[in-house]
Design a protein around this motif. Structure first.
Motif, PDB file in Angstrom:
ATOM      1  N   THR A 182      -4.043   1.288  -2.840  1.00  0.00           N
ATOM      2  CA  THR A 182      -3.950  -0.064  -1.719  1.00  0.00           C
ATOM      3  C   THR A 182      -3.322  -0.834  -2.742  1.00  0.00           C
ATOM      4  O   THR A 182      -3.385  -1.030  -4.070  1.00  0.00           O
ATOM      5  CB  THR A 182      -5.855  -0.012  -2.054  1.00  0.00           C
ATOM      6  OG1 THR A 182      -7.311  -0.127  -2.649  1.00  0.00           O
ATOM      7  CG2 THR A 182      -6.691   1.418  -0.747  1.00  0.00           C
ATOM      8  N   ALA A 183      -3.846  -2.514  -1.899  1.00  0.00           N
ATOM      9  CA  ALA A 183      -3.165  -3.407  -2.163  1.00  0.00           C
ATOM     10  C   ALA A 183      -4.198  -3.513  -3.220  1.00  0.00           C
ATOM     11  O   ALA A 183      -3.474  -4.813  -4.408  1.00  0.00           O
ATOM     12  CB  ALA A 183      -2.794  -4.066  -1.114  1.00  0.00           C
ATOM     13  N   GLU A 214       0.872  -1.254  -0.046  1.00  0.00           N
ATOM     14  CA  GLU A 214       0.097   0.219  -0.101  1.00  0.00           C
ATOM     15  C   GLU A 214       1.085   1.280  -0.144  1.00  0.00           C
ATOM     16  O   GLU A 214       2.061   1.304   0.855  1.00  0.00           O
ATOM     17  CB  GLU A 214      -0.875  -0.115   1.585  1.00  0.00           C
ATOM     18  CG  GLU A 214      -1.678   0.999   1.307  1.00  0.00           C
ATOM     19  CD  GLU A 214      -2.209   1.544   2.680  1.00  0.00           C
ATOM     20  OE1 GLU A 214      -3.940   0.431   2.224  1.00  0.00           O
ATOM     21  OE2 GLU A 214      -2.936   1.878   3.390  1.00  0.00           O
ATOM     22  N   CYS A 240      -3.771   7.324  -1.897  1.00  0.00           N
ATOM     23  CA  CYS A 240      -3.628   6.357  -0.954  1.00  0.00           C
ATOM     24  C   CYS A 240      -4.306   5.270  -2.496  1.00  0.00           C
ATOM     25  O   CYS A 240      -4.896   5.785  -3.074  1.00  0.00           O
ATOM     26  CB  CYS A 240      -4.877   5.508   0.477  1.00  0.00           C
ATOM     27  SG  CYS A 240      -4.494   4.359   0.371  1.00  0.00           S
TER      28      CYS A 240
END
Length: 359
Positions: A150-151, A130, A148
């Motif tokens: 995210t994974a 992340e 952000c």
């Protein structure tokens, strides 16, 4: 980053600073037992992480829920200032306040020399990676925004101050772009960087950028409060910003957005989210509806649900203004009634109802 841990003193009717934390460790203690306070905070963080793992799966998979929380309630961590401010907020009990690092420069640099993040294995998979970037907040003239990635490949943007678009907004970030970010972090030695870059000679206004990379349970943060940070630090900051099209979020221009859609399909996720956001917040009122409709149209059949949803939202809002016959629009939207996404089906049904009213 320096986090001031404060508490309201009922007897003195004033706020007192218990101490300061830097990169998850105690920087200064102003009261006896501050180390116990921080130990309890670490315990609270571990407990909250365990609770998060037990959340109902449907709740975690809800994109609308994640959009509301990913930048407002980040995964708990004493190294992440946004997480600390969100977890410990006034007026009750302890609360966290972000402080500029310059006054504590010497001690910060001394602490940084002691920190190295050891990863269990050199990460090559994106499944547990992340990326986060927080821009601001110590110069009133600069934009404050949060990013952000995210994974599982979602990007999130929120403009907090001095930004034309607020949010938060969600979009897809391509796997190729995330691989580029990971490769850049590994090749540049990101996990070996010092935590803080702050210079005694630099004069305000200064950049204030926190960049974090989580690898499973490990995390590395770099805080740039200097004009003389290594070029590699700036390259990583820029790469994360470019993956989310930050320049266009900060200065939206419909021609630039449409050019991205037509020439850089790997960046379609944030570009389509930008168009939807611009409509929501009444920006880009001068956009050419024909050009927008034609640029969005190919993405109505995107294999990615989020990309398809953003494309459908914009297309159904603008088709009546574009040079598109009602019959053509009907053929375009009717197949979307069978989409596996409820929002897409709703957008399509509303558009078809409008077509029937005007046919």
């Amino acid at each position: 980053m320096v986090i001031s841990i404060q508490q309201y003193n009922d007897e003195q009717r004033a706020t007192e600073e218990l101490g300061r934390i830097h990169n998850g460790e105690i920087l200064t203690a102003n009261v006896d037992g501050f180390d116990d306070v921080v130990d309890r905070m670490r315990t609270e963080v571990r407990q909250e992480r365990r609770r998060e793992r037990k959340y109902d799966e449907r709740r975690r998979e809800s994109l609308s829920y994640r959009t509301r929380t990913v930048l407002h309630r980040p995964p708990p961590s004493l190294k992440d200032e946004l997480s600390m401010v969100g977890r410990y907020d006034p007026p009750y009990g302890k609360f966290a306040v972000v402080r500029p690092p310059k006054a504590d420069r010497e001690r910060l640099l001394e602490m940084d020399r002691e920190e190295r993040v050891s990863l269990p294995d050199e990460p090559r998979s994106l499944d547990d990676i992340e990326f986060r970037l927080y821009h601001g907040p110590f110069d009133d003239s600069q934009p404050v925004y949060l990013l952000c990635i995210t994974a599982d490949g979602y990007g999130f943007y929120e403009g907090r101050e001095n930004t034309p678009l607020g949010g938060p907004y969600a979009f897809r970030v391509s796997k190729s772009k995330r691989h580029e970010l990971l490769d850049l972090c590994l090749e540049s030695g990101f996990f070996e960087f010092d935590h803080t870059f702050v210079s005694a000679e630099d004069v305000a206004p200064l950049p204030s950028v926190s960049t974090g990379v989580r690898v499973g349970e490990s995390e590395k943060w770099v805080y740039n409060y200097s004009r003389s940070a290594p070029r590699a630090v700036q390259r990583i900051e820029t790469a994360i910003q470019e993956a989310c099209l930050v320049d266009q979020w900060l200065e939206p221009d419909w021609r630039a957005i449409l050019e991205t859609l037509t020439t850089a399909p790997e960046a379609a996720g944030p570009a389509l989210a930008l168009l939807a956001a611009a409509h929501d917040e009444r920006v880009l009122a001068d956009a050419d509806p024909d050009a927008v409709f034609e640029a969005v149209r190919p993405y109505l059949s995107s294999p990615d649900r989020t990309t398809r949803r953003d494309a459908t939202e914009t297309a159904t809002r603008i088709f009546m203004l574009a040079d598109c016959s009602l019959g053509e629009a009907r053929e375009l939207f009717e197949p979307l009634l069978d989409d596996d996404d409820e929002e897409i089906r709703t957008y399509a049904a509303d558009a078809l109802e409008l077509i029937e009213c005007n046919d």
